[in-house]
Write a protein that holds these residues in place. Structure first.
Motif, PDB file in Angstrom:
ATOM      1  N   TYR A 320      33.289  33.013  41.317  1.00  0.00           N
ATOM      2  CA  TYR A 320      34.225  33.445  40.274  1.00  0.00           C
ATOM      3  C   TYR A 320      34.672  34.885  40.488  1.00  0.00           C
ATOM      4  N   TYR A 321      33.753  35.756  40.873  1.00  0.00           N
ATOM      5  CA  TYR A 321      34.067  37.179  40.989  1.00  0.00           C
ATOM      6  C   TYR A 321      34.999  37.461  42.158  1.00  0.00           C
ATOM      7  N   GLN A 322      34.898  36.691  43.210  1.00  0.00           N
ATOM      8  CA  GLN A 322      35.845  36.841  44.308  1.00  0.00           C
ATOM      9  C   GLN A 322      37.238  36.412  43.862  1.00  0.00           C
ATOM     10  N   ASP A 323      37.302  35.393  43.013  1.00  0.00           N
ATOM     11  CA  ASP A 323      38.586  34.966  42.465  1.00  0.00           C
ATOM     12  C   ASP A 323      39.231  36.083  41.644  1.00  0.00           C
ATOM     13  N   VAL A 324      38.415  36.791  40.857  1.00  0.00           N
ATOM     14  CA  VAL A 324      38.938  37.910  40.065  1.00  0.00           C
ATOM     15  C   VAL A 324      39.545  38.962  40.997  1.00  0.00           C
ATOM     16  N   ILE A 325      38.847  39.272  42.070  1.00  0.00           N
ATOM     17  CA  ILE A 325      39.318  40.283  43.030  1.00  0.00           C
ATOM     18  C   ILE A 325      40.587  39.817  43.739  1.00  0.00           C
ATOM     19  N   ASP A 326      40.651  38.526  44.066  1.00  0.00           N
ATOM     20  CA  ASP A 326      41.755  37.990  44.876  1.00  0.00           C
ATOM     21  C   ASP A 326      42.972  37.571  44.060  1.00  0.00           C
ATOM     22  N   GLY A 327      42.966  37.793  42.767  1.00  0.00           N
ATOM     23  CA  GLY A 327      44.103  37.387  41.951  1.00  0.00           C
ATOM     24  C   GLY A 327      44.152  35.891  41.715  1.00  0.00           C
ATOM     25  N   LYS A 328      43.011  35.236  41.730  1.00  0.00           N
ATOM     26  CA  LYS A 328      42.945  33.784  41.537  1.00  0.00           C
ATOM     27  C   LYS A 328      42.197  33.405  40.264  1.00  0.00           C
TER      28      LYS A 328
END
Length: 391
Positions: A320-328
Motif C-alpha cells: 500500500y505504501y509504495q502505491d501512495v508514493i507512486d501515485g496509485k
C-alpha cells in the motif's frame, strides 16, 4: 482505514447553519450558498479546504475555501462536534489471556479465543474479503463509543433503532457480522455469559490480520472488554472517510488518543479489501496515468468495486505504501499521506522490511484500548446475543 465502503445516504440537518459569503459577486455567492444548503440537507459537513463532506464521506464540487473556514467541524442536530485530543488509551482492566484465569468464576472460558480463531479461519478460507471486513469492523467499533461492540447493535437499551449500523459509513457495508454471531453462539454454549461481543470483535480482527499476512502479523490482543448498551447512527461522523484530508485524519485520530504515526500505520489496512469507484473516480487526473487508465477501464459505473491494492490484493502487507508514493493510491485519504507531515513514515513503511508489520501490531493493540468498558462501568454488560442488549 475502512475498506469496502458504500456511498452515504442522505440525512436532514439543521439548515440554520447557512454560510454568509459577503456581497461581492452576488450571483456566484447565491449559487454557492444554494450548493452549501444542499450539502447540509444531504449530510453532516466536516470541512477541509475546498471540500464539503460527511467527515470525509461525501465530496461536492465546491472550490471556495470561504465555505469551510479553518477549524470547521460537523454539526449534528444543531450542535457542533469538536474533535479534541484526549489522553492515550490506557487499556486499564484488560489483560492477555483474560479468559484463561481459572480463579475467575465470571470470566474463565479457555476455549474462547480458539473458537473465534476457528470461525475466522473457516470464513477467510471460504472468502478472503471477510478478513478485511473483520479488521474494518474492529476499527469502526472502537472509533465510535470505544471498543464496546456498539457497532453490532440493532436493538439498544433506549430502544433506538437508528444505530451505528445505519450510519452512513456503515450502512450496507459492514462485513463479517455472521462470523461474530457464529463465534458468539459457540462460546455461549461452552461458557454462557462470560465472553463479551467486544472481545470477540477484537480477537476476530487479530486473527484475520494474522491469516491475511501469512502469519507475519501477530497482535497481542488483550481481553476483558464489556459490551455497551447504546448505539447511535449520528455518532458515526467520527469515522474518517475516503475524502478526508490530512488535517481531518490527524484530528480524528488525536481525538481518540492515537498519534499521527498510528494514523499512517492503520491506513495500511487499505492494502486489502475492495472499493467502489464512486469514492475515487474524481481522482483519476491526480493518479499515475497508466494506473488511472487501467482503473477507468474497470469502472463501468460508480457501484463497480476494484481491489484497493493491485499487487497483492488479498495479502495484508506493505505494498500500500509504495502505491501512495507512486501515485496509485485510490482515496484522497490515502493520497494525502504523501504530504510533508507523513511522507517520512510512508517511505519507511514501504522500504524497511518488517517495519510496518511491527507498527501495525502495536497500533492495533492501542486501537483495542480505546474507550473500553469494564464490569464497574454503568451501562456495561456481557451480551447473550451480539446484536441486541440483554433484557
Amino acid at each position: 482505514m475502512p475498506p469496502d465502503r458504500t456511498e452515504p445516504e442522505q440525512t436532514t440537518l439543521d439548515v440554520h447553519t447557512a454560510i454568509y459569503l459577503g456581497r461581492e459577486k452576488k450571483m456566484a455567492t447565491k449559487l454557492a450558498a444554494l450548493i452549501v444548503l444542499a450539502a447540509f440537507l444531504g449530510g453532516p459537513p466536516a470541512c477541509e479546504g475546498d471540500i464539503i463532506c460527511f467527515n470525509g464521506w461525501l465530496r461536492l464540487p465546491i472550490q471556495d475555501p470561504r465555505l469551510c473556514p479553518p477549524g470547521s467541524r460537523s454539526r449534528i442536530n444543531g450542535r457542533t462536534r469538536a474533535l479534541v485530543p484526549v489522553p492515550r488509551p490506557s487499556g486499564l482492566g484488560l489483560g492477555l489471556g483474560y479468559y484463561n484465569n481459572r480463579s475467575s468464576r465470571t470470566s474463565y472460558c479457555p476455549r474462547a479465543e480458539g473458537i473465534v480463531r476457528d470461525a475466522v479461519s473457516k470464513a477467510v478460507a471460504a472468502q478472503p474479503g471477510i478478513g478485511a471486513g473483520l479488521i474494518r469492523l474492529f476499527f469502526h467499533d472502537c472509533f465510535v463509543r470505544g471498543c464496546d461492540a456498539s457497532v453490532l447493535l440493532t436493538t439498544t437499551n433506549s430502544n433506538n433503532r437508528d444505530t451505528e449500523r445505519e450510519g452512513n459509513p456503515n450502512k450496507n457495508s459492514l462485513r463479517g457480522l455472521e462470523v461474530i454471531d457464529a463465534a458468539k453462539a459457540k462460546i455461549e454454549a461452552a461458557c454462557p455469559g462470560r465472553v463479551s461481543c467486544a472481545d470477540i470483535v477484537a480477537f476476530a480482527a487479530r486473527d484475520a490480520s494474522s491469516i491475511l499476512s501469512n502469519r507475519r502479523i501477530n497482535i497481542r490482543m488483550s481481553g476483558g472488554r464489556y459490551d455497551g448498551r447504546e448505539s447511535f447512527a449520528n455518532e458515526t461522523d467520527q469515522l474518517p472517510g475516503p475524502f478526508s484530508g490530512a488535517t481531518v485524519l490527524l484530528d480524528n485520530f488525536k481525538a481518540k488518543g492515537l498519534t499521527s504515526e498510528e494514523m499512517v500505520t492503520l491506513s495500511g489496512a487499505h492494502t486489502i479489501g475492495r472499493a467502489r469507484c464512486a469514492f475515487f473516480s474524481s481522482r483519476f487526473s491526480e493518479m499515475d496515468p497508466a494506473f488511472a487508465a487501467k482503473l477507468k477501464a474497470q469502472c463501468n459505473d460508480d457501484d463497480t468495486k476494484v481491489d484497493q491494492e493491485h499487487v497483492t490484493p488479498e495479502v495484508l502487507d506493505k505494498h500500500y505504501y509504495q502505491d501512495v508514493i507512486d501515485g496509485k493510491a485510490l482515496f484522497t485519504s490515502d493520497a494525502v499521506l504523501n504530504s510533508a507531515e507523513t511522507i517520512k513514515q510512508v517511505t519507511e513503511n514501504a522500504n524497511k522490511a518488517g517495519a510496518w508489520e511491527r507498527k501495525f501490531e502495536r497500533a492495533m493493540e492501542n486501537l483495542g484500548k480505546i474507550g473500553i468498558k469494564t464490569k464497574a462501568d454503568k451501562g456495561a454488560e456481557i451480551r447473550k446475543v451480539c446484536w441486541k442488549v440483554n433484557n
